[in-house]
Design an enzyme around this catalytic site. Structure first.
Site, PDB file in Angstrom:
ATOM      1  CD  GLN A 104      33.475  45.300  46.651  1.00  0.00           C
ATOM      2  OE1 GLN A 104      32.929  44.266  47.348  1.00  0.00           O
ATOM      3  NE2 GLN A 104      34.503  45.732  46.668  1.00  0.00           N
ATOM      4  N   GLY A 105      30.846  45.880  41.987  1.00  0.00           N
ATOM      5  CA  GLY A 105      31.226  45.350  41.090  1.00  0.00           C
ATOM      6  C   GLY A 105      32.562  45.734  40.498  1.00  0.00           C
ATOM      7  CB  SER A 158      36.501  41.006  40.758  1.00  0.00           C
ATOM      8  OG  SER A 158      37.134  41.236  41.885  1.00  0.00           O
ATOM      9  CB  SER A 210      28.971  38.997  46.840  1.00  0.00           C
ATOM     10  OG  SER A 210      29.985  38.415  46.703  1.00  0.00           O
ATOM     11  CD  GLU A 247      35.648  43.848  50.334  1.00  0.00           C
ATOM     12  OE1 GLU A 247      36.153  44.424  49.452  1.00  0.00           O
ATOM     13  OE2 GLU A 247      34.947  42.833  49.931  1.00  0.00           O
ATOM     14  CD  GLU A 249      48.478  34.200  48.001  1.00  0.00           C
ATOM     15  OE1 GLU A 249      47.583  34.904  47.882  1.00  0.00           O
ATOM     16  OE2 GLU A 249      48.687  32.960  48.537  1.00  0.00           O
TER      17      GLU A 249
HETATM   18  C1  LIG Z   1      33.335  34.437  47.992  1.00  0.00           C
HETATM   19  C2  LIG Z   1      33.917  35.420  47.172  1.00  0.00           C
HETATM   20  C3  LIG Z   1      33.216  36.697  46.931  1.00  0.00           C
HETATM   21  C4  LIG Z   1      33.471  37.874  46.125  1.00  0.00           C
HETATM   22  N1  LIG Z   1      32.650  38.774  46.153  1.00  0.00           N
HETATM   23  C5  LIG Z   1      33.132  39.812  45.350  1.00  0.00           C
HETATM   24  C6  LIG Z   1      32.380  40.959  44.943  1.00  0.00           C
HETATM   25  O1  LIG Z   1      31.111  41.171  45.491  1.00  0.00           O
HETATM   26  N2  LIG Z   1      32.828  42.037  44.171  1.00  0.00           N
HETATM   27  C7  LIG Z   1      33.921  41.893  43.599  1.00  0.00           C
HETATM   28  O2  LIG Z   1      34.312  42.832  42.982  1.00  0.00           O
HETATM   29  N3  LIG Z   1      34.726  40.978  43.678  1.00  0.00           N
HETATM   30  C8  LIG Z   1      34.343  39.806  44.616  1.00  0.00           C
HETATM   31  N4  LIG Z   1      35.133  38.524  44.712  1.00  0.00           N
HETATM   32  C9  LIG Z   1      36.385  38.715  43.795  1.00  0.00           C
HETATM   33  C10 LIG Z   1      37.564  38.850  44.632  1.00  0.00           C
HETATM   34  O3  LIG Z   1      37.894  40.036  45.286  1.00  0.00           O
HETATM   35  C11 LIG Z   1      38.849  38.422  44.047  1.00  0.00           C
HETATM   36  O4  LIG Z   1      38.721  36.904  43.664  1.00  0.00           O
HETATM   37  C12 LIG Z   1      40.320  38.404  44.492  1.00  0.00           C
HETATM   38  O5  LIG Z   1      40.350  39.984  44.465  1.00  0.00           O
HETATM   39  C13 LIG Z   1      41.309  37.873  43.590  1.00  0.00           C
HETATM   40  O6  LIG Z   1      41.134  38.118  42.135  1.00  0.00           O
HETATM   41  P1  LIG Z   1      41.306  37.345  41.316  1.00  0.00           P
HETATM   42  O7  LIG Z   1      40.294  36.086  41.536  1.00  0.00           O
HETATM   43  O8  LIG Z   1      41.319  37.630  39.903  1.00  0.00           O
HETATM   44  O9  LIG Z   1      42.826  36.397  41.490  1.00  0.00           O
HETATM   45  P2  LIG Z   1      44.216  36.676  40.822  1.00  0.00           P
HETATM   46  O10 LIG Z   1      44.260  38.229  41.094  1.00  0.00           O
HETATM   47  O11 LIG Z   1      44.368  36.611  39.523  1.00  0.00           O
HETATM   48  O12 LIG Z   1      45.053  36.264  41.722  1.00  0.00           O
HETATM   49  C14 LIG Z   1      45.405  34.718  41.281  1.00  0.00           C
HETATM   50  C15 LIG Z   1      46.666  34.210  42.432  1.00  0.00           C
HETATM   51  O13 LIG Z   1      47.908  35.202  42.138  1.00  0.00           O
HETATM   52  C16 LIG Z   1      48.102  35.777  43.389  1.00  0.00           C
HETATM   53  N5  LIG Z   1      48.709  37.218  43.111  1.00  0.00           N
HETATM   54  C17 LIG Z   1      48.115  38.212  42.390  1.00  0.00           C
HETATM   55  N6  LIG Z   1      48.975  39.280  42.254  1.00  0.00           N
HETATM   56  C18 LIG Z   1      49.844  39.048  43.254  1.00  0.00           C
HETATM   57  C19 LIG Z   1      50.816  40.072  43.697  1.00  0.00           C
HETATM   58  N7  LIG Z   1      50.971  41.366  43.651  1.00  0.00           N
HETATM   59  N8  LIG Z   1      51.557  39.581  44.692  1.00  0.00           N
HETATM   60  C20 LIG Z   1      51.735  38.163  45.220  1.00  0.00           C
HETATM   61  N9  LIG Z   1      50.678  37.530  44.658  1.00  0.00           N
HETATM   62  C21 LIG Z   1      49.681  37.699  43.630  1.00  0.00           C
HETATM   63  C22 LIG Z   1      46.891  35.873  44.276  1.00  0.00           C
HETATM   64  O14 LIG Z   1      47.267  35.683  45.713  1.00  0.00           O
HETATM   65  C23 LIG Z   1      46.371  34.479  43.861  1.00  0.00           C
HETATM   66  O15 LIG Z   1      46.831  33.351  44.490  1.00  0.00           O
HETATM   67  C24 LIG Z   1      34.850  37.505  45.557  1.00  0.00           C
HETATM   68  C25 LIG Z   1      35.523  36.229  45.440  1.00  0.00           C
HETATM   69  C26 LIG Z   1      35.217  35.427  46.390  1.00  0.00           C
HETATM   70  C27 LIG Z   1      35.991  34.273  46.773  1.00  0.00           C
END
Ligand SMILES: Cc1cc2nc3c(=O)[nH]c(=O)nc-3n(C[C@H](O)[C@H](O)[C@H](O)COP(=O)(O)OP(=O)(O)OC[C@H]3O[C@@H](n4cnc5c(N)ncnc54)[C@H](O)[C@@H]3O)c2cc1C
Length: 383
Positions: A125-126, A128, A160, A243, A363
């Site tokens: 899943q691409g 993020s 992943s 998902e 969140e």
């Molecule tokens: C083990 C693991 C597997 C993953 N696998 C995949 C995958 O296969 N494919 C893929 O595409 N992604 C994958 N991800 C990514 C995952 O979907 C993202 O990490 C997640 O959506 C959060 O995005 P970010 O890391 O950019 O954090 P950000 O969005 O930058 O968030 C940073 C902080 O800000 C808070 N925040 C952000 N917006 C808001 C809001 N509107 N209100 C309140 N708080 C807010 C968040 O809760 C967090 O604490 C994976 C992540 C993990 C940990």
């Protein structure tokens, strides 16, 4: 939802239970690292597939058994009960396949669904990107029209299973002028091309479950656009809801298993009589049961709306919260073992940290529950 099984559902459960008892997977290889473990899970999916158990919930025309929602839930409960792993191609089976069934053309369904089921082609899943996670619509990966296809350039992160994958569910920007959510398109990108570089990211557990993807002018033909150009946001939402709801069901079963392990660990150490431990275990038991019932209730919503609803976010949020509490209590109960690399509980404790991020942060899930389940007003940012 009535949780009493009908005769057909009981027969389904007994058949699966009997099959799992007679066909357990071999033990997970202790050597050969992540690749050997992955190959073991892929072989297990093939065994399930040969017996028609890879995705019983898929319609018969796509190679499933046309199992009802209740039977699909029984499937996950029995897989959990037998303590066998989930099939390797979990993202294809639970996310990609169901998305194609809603949005795909007949040709796409013919081309892609069967190899998902047999584990011949693994999916990732691409979504993020470094600057687009929770705010997925801020993504910058660009797809530019070129002849009868598209040229894609950008970077994805946390992908992943990308190292094992043939296809990537990729959301890219196809219109830089349109409003943020409107200029997106959902593609199926072939990972086997020079223009796609996969670089593993090592996690706190020591394993590299996910990766960075560097995409430099990758080519995607028109026939691999899913749901129409500019419609990527809606298609991506279908994937995300599957998902949270689909994985949510599998995860609550896993939670129960882990809690049973913890009860056993506490009993072994004579700690069930300790009132503080007993109190925390009881709290975890109640939470786990509530999550199980919420997951079952989610099936009613899927029945009603034809697709999982926003309530799946509640299950995912509660599951991650409870799994983190559970592994923390495990660390208190088993002591130094939980801090020793390579042990069962150290792995669970460390892996649980990502639970409140993956598949939507807690969140963000709370926002969804507040706005779309409870109907509370949207929070306006203070200038
Ligand atoms: C083990 C693991 C597997 C993953 N696998 C995949 C995958 O296969 N494919 C893929 O595409 N992604 C994958 N991800 C990514 C995952 O979907 C993202 O990490 C997640 O959506 C959060 O995005 P970010 O890391 O950019 O954090 P950000 O969005 O930058 O968030 C940073 C902080 O800000 C808070 N925040 C952000 N917006 C808001 C809001 N509107 N209100 C309140 N708080 C807010 C968040 O809760 C967090 O604490 C994976 C992540 C993990 C940990």
């Amino acid at each position: 939802m009535d949780l009493t099984f009908s005769e057909t559902e009981t027969a389904f459960r007994d058949e699966l239970r009997g099959w799992l008892a007679e066909n357990p997977p071999p033990p997970e290889p202790s050597e050969g690292g992540e690749d050997a473990s992955y190959a073991w899970r892929r072989d297990w999916q093939r065994t399930l597939y040969d017996a028609g158990w890879a995705a019983p919930g898929w319609p018969v025309e796509y190679g499933g058994r046309g199992a009802s929602l209740t039977e699909s839930a029984i499937y996950f409960e029995e897989i959990g009960r037998a303590r066998v792993p989930l099939p390797a191609n979990v993202l294809g089976l639970l996310l990609g396949g169901p998305t194609l069934m809603v949005w795909g053309t007949d040709e796409q369904k013919d081309r892609f669904l069967a190899p998902i089921l047999s584990a011949e082609e693994i999916w990732c899943q691409g979504f993020s990107e470094p600057d687009a996670g929770s705010d997925l619509a801020a993504l910058k990966t660009r797809a530019v029209k070129d002849g009868d296809g598209w040229v894609v350039t950008g970077q994805k992160v946390w992908t992943s299973g990308a190292q094992h994958s043939k296809w990537c569910m990729l959301v890219a920007r196809t219109d830089g002028e349109a409003a943020k959510h409107k200029g997106l398109t959902y593609f199926l990108m072939d990972m086997e091309q020079e223009a796609v570089q996969v670089r593993p990211l090592r996690q706190i557990t020591g394993e590299a479950e996910f990766n960075e993807l560097f995409i430099e002018e990758a080519r995607i033909p028109d026939e691999h656009v899913v749901g129409g150009v500019g419609n990527g946001w809606k298609v991506a939402l279908t994937t995300l809801m599957n998902e949270r709801a689909g994985l949510g069901f599998a995860l609550q079963v896993r939670l129960r298993q882990l809690l049973d392990d913890l009860f056993a660990a506490a009993a072994q150490r004579g700690l069930l009589e300790d009132p503080l431990v007993a109190d925390r275990l009881a709290d975890l038991h109640i939470r786990t049961e509530a999550i199980r019932l919420l997951a079952w209730k989610g099936l009613t919503d899927t029945e009603r709306y034809g697709q999982p609803g926003p309530e799946g976010s509640l299950v995912k949020w509660q599951w991650s919260d409870t799994n983190q509490k559970l592994t923390q209590l495990a660390a208190d109960i088993v002591g130094p073992e939980a801090l020793t690399a390579g042990t069962h509980w150290s792995y669970e404790l460390l892996r649980a940290r990502g639970n409140s991020i993956e598949g939507g942060t807690t969140e963000v899930l709370k926002n969804i529950v507040a706005e779309r389940v409870l109907g509370l007003p949207r929070l306006k940012a203070v200038a």
